[in-house]
Design an enzyme around this catalytic site. Structure first.
Site, PDB file in Angstrom:
ATOM      1  N   ASP A 158     -62.867 -19.866 104.464  1.00 58.64           N
ATOM      2  CA  ASP A 158     -61.670 -19.519 103.682  1.00 58.64           C
ATOM      3  C   ASP A 158     -60.458 -20.183 104.321  1.00 58.64           C
ATOM      4  O   ASP A 158     -60.545 -20.710 105.443  1.00 58.64           O
ATOM      5  CB  ASP A 158     -61.484 -17.984 103.658  1.00 58.64           C
ATOM      6  N   ASP A 189     -60.634 -25.526 103.782  1.00 54.86           N
ATOM      7  CA  ASP A 189     -59.913 -25.712 102.517  1.00 54.86           C
ATOM      8  C   ASP A 189     -60.881 -26.474 101.619  1.00 54.86           C
ATOM      9  O   ASP A 189     -61.154 -27.657 101.850  1.00 54.86           O
ATOM     10  CB  ASP A 189     -58.633 -26.515 102.752  1.00 54.86           C
ATOM     11  N   VAL A 190     -61.389 -25.810 100.586  1.00 58.49           N
ATOM     12  CA  VAL A 190     -62.465 -26.413  99.783  1.00 58.49           C
ATOM     13  C   VAL A 190     -62.042 -27.696  99.071  1.00 58.49           C
ATOM     14  O   VAL A 190     -62.890 -28.492  98.669  1.00 58.49           O
ATOM     15  CB  VAL A 190     -63.053 -25.419  98.748  1.00 58.49           C
ATOM     16  N   ASN A 212     -67.472 -20.064  95.886  1.00 62.21           N
ATOM     17  CA  ASN A 212     -66.768 -18.934  95.259  1.00 62.21           C
ATOM     18  C   ASN A 212     -65.247 -19.057  95.325  1.00 62.21           C
ATOM     19  O   ASN A 212     -64.546 -18.468  94.500  1.00 62.21           O
ATOM     20  CB  ASN A 212     -67.238 -17.649  95.964  1.00 62.21           C
ATOM     21  N   TYR A 228     -57.228 -23.338  84.229  1.00 60.43           N
ATOM     22  CA  TYR A 228     -58.284 -22.542  84.873  1.00 60.43           C
ATOM     23  C   TYR A 228     -59.575 -22.645  84.054  1.00 60.43           C
ATOM     24  O   TYR A 228     -60.653 -22.882  84.603  1.00 60.43           O
ATOM     25  CB  TYR A 228     -57.812 -21.094  84.980  1.00 60.43           C
ATOM     26  N   LYS A 284     -63.172 -24.184  85.261  1.00 54.32           N
ATOM     27  CA  LYS A 284     -64.380 -23.356  85.278  1.00 54.32           C
ATOM     28  C   LYS A 284     -65.444 -23.905  84.317  1.00 54.32           C
ATOM     29  O   LYS A 284     -66.648 -23.765  84.550  1.00 54.32           O
ATOM     30  CB  LYS A 284     -64.025 -21.907  84.931  1.00 54.32           C
ATOM     31  N   THR A 309     -60.167  -7.439  91.907  1.00 48.78           N
ATOM     32  CA  THR A 309     -60.017  -8.098  93.211  1.00 48.78           C
ATOM     33  C   THR A 309     -58.540  -8.460  93.415  1.00 48.78           C
ATOM     34  O   THR A 309     -57.751  -8.432  92.461  1.00 48.78           O
ATOM     35  CB  THR A 309     -60.837  -9.410  93.308  1.00 48.78           C
TER      36      THR A 309
HETATM   37  N1  LIG Z   1     -61.635 -11.366  89.749  1.00 52.97           N
HETATM   38  C1  LIG Z   1     -61.954 -11.781  88.526  1.00 52.97           C
HETATM   39  O1  LIG Z   1     -61.665 -11.109  87.519  1.00 52.97           O
HETATM   40  C2  LIG Z   1     -62.678 -13.093  88.342  1.00 52.97           C
HETATM   41  C3  LIG Z   1     -63.176 -13.385  87.055  1.00 52.97           C
HETATM   42  C4  LIG Z   1     -63.831 -14.597  86.861  1.00 52.97           C
HETATM   43  C5  LIG Z   1     -64.019 -15.465  87.912  1.00 52.97           C
HETATM   44  N2  LIG Z   1     -63.526 -15.148  89.142  1.00 52.97           N
HETATM   45  C6  LIG Z   1     -63.751 -16.126  90.214  1.00 52.97           C
HETATM   46  O2  LIG Z   1     -64.334 -15.487  91.319  1.00 52.97           O
HETATM   47  C7  LIG Z   1     -64.006 -16.216  92.506  1.00 52.97           C
HETATM   48  C8  LIG Z   1     -63.526 -15.258  93.573  1.00 52.97           C
HETATM   49  O3  LIG Z   1     -62.312 -14.674  93.139  1.00 52.97           O
HETATM   50  P1  LIG Z   1     -61.835 -13.198  93.529  1.00 52.97           P
HETATM   51  O4  LIG Z   1     -61.547 -12.491  92.275  1.00 52.97           O
HETATM   52  O5  LIG Z   1     -62.740 -12.590  94.513  1.00 52.97           O
HETATM   53  O6  LIG Z   1     -60.395 -13.556  94.162  1.00 52.97           O
HETATM   54  P2  LIG Z   1     -59.760 -13.351  95.601  1.00 52.97           P
HETATM   55  O7  LIG Z   1     -58.365 -13.825  95.481  1.00 52.97           O
HETATM   56  O8  LIG Z   1     -59.978 -11.951  96.055  1.00 52.97           O
HETATM   57  O9  LIG Z   1     -60.611 -14.331  96.511  1.00 52.97           O
HETATM   58  C9  LIG Z   1     -60.500 -15.711  96.427  1.00 52.97           C
HETATM   59  C10 LIG Z   1     -60.589 -16.287  97.824  1.00 52.97           C
HETATM   60  O10 LIG Z   1     -60.576 -17.725  97.738  1.00 52.97           O
HETATM   61  C11 LIG Z   1     -59.784 -18.199  98.792  1.00 52.97           C
HETATM   62  N3  LIG Z   1     -59.295 -19.537  98.515  1.00 52.97           N
HETATM   63  C12 LIG Z   1     -58.346 -19.919  97.612  1.00 52.97           C
HETATM   64  N4  LIG Z   1     -58.124 -21.228  97.694  1.00 52.97           N
HETATM   65  C13 LIG Z   1     -58.948 -21.707  98.664  1.00 52.97           C
HETATM   66  C14 LIG Z   1     -59.178 -22.997  99.215  1.00 52.97           C
HETATM   67  N5  LIG Z   1     -58.490 -24.069  98.806  1.00 52.97           N
HETATM   68  N6  LIG Z   1     -60.121 -23.112 100.176  1.00 52.97           N
HETATM   69  C15 LIG Z   1     -60.807 -22.041 100.612  1.00 52.97           C
HETATM   70  N7  LIG Z   1     -60.612 -20.794 100.154  1.00 52.97           N
HETATM   71  C16 LIG Z   1     -59.699 -20.630  99.180  1.00 52.97           C
HETATM   72  C17 LIG Z   1     -58.661 -17.188  98.922  1.00 52.97           C
HETATM   73  O11 LIG Z   1     -58.021 -17.277 100.185  1.00 52.97           O
HETATM   74  C18 LIG Z   1     -59.403 -15.877  98.714  1.00 52.97           C
HETATM   75  O12 LIG Z   1     -59.852 -15.343  99.931  1.00 52.97           O
HETATM   76  C19 LIG Z   1     -62.948 -17.254  92.094  1.00 52.97           C
HETATM   77  O13 LIG Z   1     -63.581 -18.520  91.931  1.00 52.97           O
HETATM   78  C20 LIG Z   1     -62.465 -16.736  90.763  1.00 52.97           C
HETATM   79  O14 LIG Z   1     -61.949 -17.758  89.937  1.00 52.97           O
HETATM   80  C21 LIG Z   1     -62.869 -13.983  89.389  1.00 52.97           C
END
Ligand SMILES: NC(=O)c1ccc[n+]([C@@H]2O[C@H](COP(=O)([O-])OP(=O)(O)OC[C@H]3O[C@@H](n4cnc5c(N)ncnc54)[C@H](O)[C@@H]3O)[C@@H](O)[C@H]2O)c1
Length: 266
Positions: free
Chosen positions: A37, A63-64, A90, A155, A159, A192
């Site tokens: 992360d 950093d991905v 993720n 977004y 995706k 989240t």
């Molecule tokens: N929460 C939802 O409703 C939802 C719905 C559909 C998809 N998603 C997807 O699920 C995944 C996880 O999201 P979440 O809801 O747990 O959010 P979150 O914000 O709790 O977690 C996302 C994490 O990604 C990290 N991150 C962001 N940019 C980064 C980078 N450049 N390099 C490394 N790490 C990075 C952040 O620091 C964070 O810890 C994401 O891909 C999100 O798009 C979430």
């Protein structure tokens, strides 16, 4: 026997939300986990908690969107644990906004993290996974890849790219007979911290500070748009990721697992 016994799993975005829950679950199921992360404090703390529970874990700053970050992370994983069996792409962020107002810079920043990050992860992880004789790649996409969204154009595009990339990687790996599967997971409205960091959306509703804008409130949003009437939890998604990561899904590749309380069934 634990479902990931003897395996090594690297999970991006593991400092928070779905990634954090997935890291905890994979560790509980016997995997050594690499939490990757950009949030160093939260990520290191999460890894230390897993280690304190008697499991193997380490945190890496990744950093991905940065290719060097990935090559360093894979080298560090090989050095620490000797192999890589599971990659969970993720990490993600959200930039909202009307397409006529979205800057090209923000469009590119969104693609860089949410789509380039998945490409780079797969590219750099595959050689180590192949060396170990196989594995499972799980890419976190979204329902926004399957149905349109009114305010998440960049977004949704990113995706959607993850969804299509997943299927092509699955076919490349199948053709290479490398014993590596690749699938995507499509969460709906999951409670989240991502809703607190959405860019390009109002912070508050019209009533002021005490009224959260609905786009930032997963509970209200889940109740409004989800047939089951509630938001999902990170565990709801992590449980699906665990299935795709484990050998129970040995015959599953190139597919999409929708975890959305019925959102896209409408
Ligand atoms: N929460 C939802 O409703 C939802 C719905 C559909 C998809 N998603 C997807 O699920 C995944 C996880 O999201 P979440 O809801 O747990 O959010 P979150 O914000 O709790 O977690 C996302 C994490 O990604 C990290 N991150 C962001 N940019 C980064 C980078 N450049 N390099 C490394 N790490 C990075 C952040 O620091 C964070 O810890 C994401 O891909 C999100 O798009 C979430």
């Amino acid at each position: 026997m634990a479902r990931l016994e003897g395996k090594v799993a690297l999970i991006t975005g593991a400092a928070s939300g779905i990634g954090l829950e997935t890291a905890r679950l994979c560790a509980a199921e016997g995997a050594a986990v690499v939490l990757a992360d950009i949030q160093d404090g939260a990520g290191a703390y999460a890894a230390s908690q897993i280690v304190d529970s008697g499991k193997r874990a380490m945190f890496l700053h990744v950093d991905v969107a940065d290719e060097f970050s990935w090559s360093a992370a894979i080298a560090a994983t090989a050095e620490a644990f000797g192999r890589l069996d599971v990659l969970v792409n993720n990490a993600g962020m959200v930039i909202a906004g009307d397409i006529t107002e979205l800057s090209l810079a923000d469009w590119r920043r969104q693609q860089a993290v949410n789509l380039d990050g998945v490409f780079l992860g797969i590219k750099h992880a595959l050689p180590l996974m192949r060396k170990g004789g196989g594995g499972s790649i799980v890419n976190i996409s979204s329902t926004a890849a399957i149905v349109g969204t009114t305010n998440l154009v960049s977004y949704s595009a990113a995706k959607g790219g993850v969804r299509a990339l997943t299927k092509s990687v699955a076919l490349q790996c199948a053709a290479a007979k490398d014993n590596i599967r690749c699938n995507s997971v499509h969460p709906g409205i999951i409670r989240t911290p991502i809703y607190d960091t959405l860019e390009g959306m109002p912070q508050h509703g019209p009533e002021g500070n005490n009224s959260k804008f609905i786009g930032r409130d997963p509970e209200a949003l889940g109740a409004l748009v989800t047939p089951l009437g509630i938001a999902g939890t990170p565990y709801d998604v992590a449980a699906g990721i665990l299935y795709l990561a484990s050998d129970e899904s040995r015959y599953v590749t190139g597919t999409e697992l929708i975890i959305d309380g019925g959102l896209v069934a409408r």
